[in-house]
Design an enzyme around this catalytic site. Structure first.
Site, short mmCIF file in Angstrom:
data_model
loop_
_atom_site.label_atom_id
_atom_site.label_comp_id
_atom_site.label_asym_id
_atom_site.label_seq_id
_atom_site.Cartn_x
_atom_site.Cartn_y
_atom_site.Cartn_z
N CYS A 139 2.36 -6.94 -1.56
CA CYS A 139 1.27 -7.33 -0.63
C CYS A 139 0.28 -8.31 -1.26
CB CYS A 139 0.55 -6.09 -0.13
SG CYS A 139 1.64 -4.94 0.70
N HIS B 198 -6.46 -8.02 2.17
CA HIS B 198 -5.17 -7.54 2.69
C HIS B 198 -5.45 -6.49 3.76
CE1 HIS B 198 -1.24 -5.97 3.07
NE2 HIS B 198 -1.47 -4.87 2.36
N ASN C 39 0.04 -3.46 8.93
CA ASN C 39 0.14 -4.02 7.58
C ASN C 39 1.38 -4.92 7.51
OD1 ASN C 39 0.58 -4.50 4.87
ND2 ASN C 39 0.21 -2.39 4.21
O1 UT7 Z 1 0.08 -2.57 1.63
C1 UT7 Z 1 0.12 -1.74 0.53
C2 UT7 Z 1 -1.08 -0.99 0.43
N1 UT7 Z 1 -0.98 0.23 1.19
C3 UT7 Z 1 -2.08 0.87 1.45
O2 UT7 Z 1 -3.13 0.40 1.10
C4 UT7 Z 1 -2.02 2.25 2.09
C5 UT7 Z 1 -2.97 3.17 1.37
N2 UT7 Z 1 -3.01 4.54 1.91
C6 UT7 Z 1 -3.49 4.79 3.13
O3 UT7 Z 1 -3.83 3.90 3.89
C7 UT7 Z 1 -3.65 6.24 3.52
O4 UT7 Z 1 -3.50 7.07 2.40
C8 UT7 Z 1 -2.66 6.68 4.63
C9 UT7 Z 1 -3.01 6.03 5.94
C10 UT7 Z 1 -1.24 6.33 4.22
C11 UT7 Z 1 -2.74 8.21 4.84
O5 UT7 Z 1 -4.08 8.58 5.15
P1 UT7 Z 1 -4.76 9.79 4.39
O6 UT7 Z 1 -6.10 9.98 4.95
O7 UT7 Z 1 -4.66 9.51 2.91
O8 UT7 Z 1 -3.87 10.99 4.82
P2 UT7 Z 1 -3.07 12.01 3.89
O9 UT7 Z 1 -1.93 11.35 3.21
O10 UT7 Z 1 -4.05 12.77 3.07
O11 UT7 Z 1 -2.48 13.00 4.98
C12 UT7 Z 1 -3.33 13.88 5.75
C13 UT7 Z 1 -2.44 14.72 6.65
C14 UT7 Z 1 -1.27 15.36 5.92
O12 UT7 Z 1 -1.03 16.62 6.49
P3 UT7 Z 1 -1.56 17.98 5.77
O13 UT7 Z 1 -0.91 17.97 4.42
O14 UT7 Z 1 -3.04 17.81 5.69
O15 UT7 Z 1 -1.10 19.04 6.69
C15 UT7 Z 1 -0.11 14.43 6.24
O16 UT7 Z 1 1.14 15.12 6.18
O17 UT7 Z 1 -1.87 13.89 7.66
C16 UT7 Z 1 -0.46 14.06 7.68
N3 UT7 Z 1 0.16 12.82 8.12
C17 UT7 Z 1 0.30 12.51 9.43
N4 UT7 Z 1 -0.06 13.17 10.54
C18 UT7 Z 1 0.19 12.56 11.72
C19 UT7 Z 1 0.67 11.81 7.38
N5 UT7 Z 1 1.12 10.84 8.18
C20 UT7 Z 1 0.91 11.24 9.44
C21 UT7 Z 1 1.14 10.66 10.70
N6 UT7 Z 1 0.76 11.36 11.80
N7 UT7 Z 1 1.71 9.45 10.85
#
Ligand code: UT7
Length: 325
Positions: free
Chosen positions: A117, A252, A282
């Site tokens: 990216c 980005h 993204n």
């Molecule tokens: O381009 C390269 C750079 N990439 C990035 O910059 C991405 C960086 N990371 C992020 O943007 C975020 O970490 C995410 C958007 C990927 C995830 O957001 P988060 O606030 O960090 O969520 P999390 O990973 O802590 O997940 C929270 C909950 C989890 O469930 P439990 O364990 O709390 O029960 C996940 O399993 O949300 C769940 N979850 C979802 N729920 C509904 C993960 N993906 C989804 C989904 N829909 N699509």
């Protein structure tokens, strides 16, 4: 001679748009739970464009043609084409060579850059070096990606995040050292290679390893903010340019929360950030030129404005370009 200046920009987005509601309905029907609310709250994404049967080089070529028109130069005047992509049409020839043939830029050398990216910022820095050292006059720099082909559509942690598209800049000699690209800051730390990767390769006609993008979302989130903040401060220090005097921040486009957190850390108001992650999701190396072109065409980014463009992603890599438009 002088620095490289952005003299034209162009974008290409595939016609096919998939909203969060549509994507959630498809995933829910397979027993994978997600929702429009979750995607918007956690990322700011509302929809994404999908390339379907298009190719990375085709999208790159379409964006390049619009950038040439915008710059009012002919393809025969290009000395070089650089394409930033992690999703090329082929292992080789490079996507840049395919674009060269498509736009008939036969005086141009052509090669790809892969820095995930951060690829577009890395490519801009290479183009700037060629122009400022006098080796090239006009360079086409393109970011073009089809991440929909390396997504595991059964992994809700990643499949809701990405979209496809292409953006292009024409860079030419600025004629002086006070316009165009003022400074560059590039960073990489391979110790973080495992937090965001597509861990596969070809071997004797077989794909060896996992063919899909895998990400430790929270680790990437944390490192992205960290790297972007350090790089923004570095580039301002190097160029002796105050952070608060920058007109537009074009980071980005991965997650609105990353951009908000960066603004908070740097003490920059949110309305100085160009945001297109809601519309494009993204698009990896294409996200910065797509966002820049969008804001230029809607009249926000104007001639003489100072813009900070920042890429961050797999590698781990990060890069910043400070430029007078
Ligand atoms: O381009 C390269 C750079 N990439 C990035 O910059 C991405 C960086 N990371 C992020 O943007 C975020 O970490 C995410 C958007 C990927 C995830 O957001 P988060 O606030 O960090 O969520 P999390 O990973 O802590 O997940 C929270 C909950 C989890 O469930 P439990 O364990 O709390 O029960 C996940 O399993 O949300 C769940 N979850 C979802 N729920 C509904 C993960 N993906 C989804 C989904 N829909 N699509």
């Amino acid at each position: 001679m002088g620095n490289a200046r952005i003299v034209g920009s162009g974008s290409f987005l595939p016609e096919k748009i998939v909203s969060n509601e549509e994507l959630a309905a498809t995933l829910n029907s397979k027993g994978i739970k997600t929702s429009d609310e979750w995607i918007i709250q956690r990322t700011g994404i509302c929809q994404r464009h999908l390339a379907e049967n298009l190719t990375t080089s085709y999208m790159a070529g379409e964006a390049a043609k619009l950038a040439l028109l915008d710059a009012d130069i002919k393809s025969s005047e290009l000395d070089m084409i650089i394409v930033a992509t992690s999703t090329p049409d082929n292992v080789f020839p490079s996507t840049a060579c395919l674009v060269q043939a498509n736009i008939q830029a036969y005086s141009a050398s052509a090669f790809d850059i892969q820095a995930a990216c951060s690829g577009f910022v890395y490519a801009l820095s290479v183009a700037n070096s060629f122009i400022s050292s006098g080796f090239a006059k006009n360079i086409m720099v393109i970011g073009s990606e089809i991440f929909s082909r390396i997504i595991d559509w059964n992994d809700r942690k990643t499949c809701v995040l990405f979209g496809d598209g292409a953006g292009a800049f024409v860079l030419s000699e600025s004629g002086d050292l006070h316009s165009g690209i003022l400074s560059v800051d590039l960073q990489a730390n391979g110790d973080y290679s495992s937090i965001l990767s597509v861990g596969s390769h070809f071997n004797n006609s077989a794909i060896v390893g996992d063919p899909f993008i895998r990400m430790d979302g929270q680790a990437v989130f944390k490192q992205a903010i960290n790297f972007l903040e350090i790089s923004a401060r570095n580039i301002c220090k190097k160029s002796n340019f105050p952070l608060e005097s920058i007109d537009w921040f074009v980071p980005h486009q991965a997650n609105i929360r990353i951009m908000n957190a960066l603004g908070h850390k740097l003490g920059i108001p949110n309305d100085k950030f160009i945001i297109t992650v809601d519309k494009h999701a993204n698009t990896s190396a294409a996200s910065i030129p797509l966002a820049f072109d969008y804001a230029r065409k809607d009249g926000r980014i104007k001639e003489r404005d100072v813009v900070l463009m920042q890429g961050v992603g797999g590698g781990f890599t990060c890069g910043s370009i400070l430029a007078v438009v």
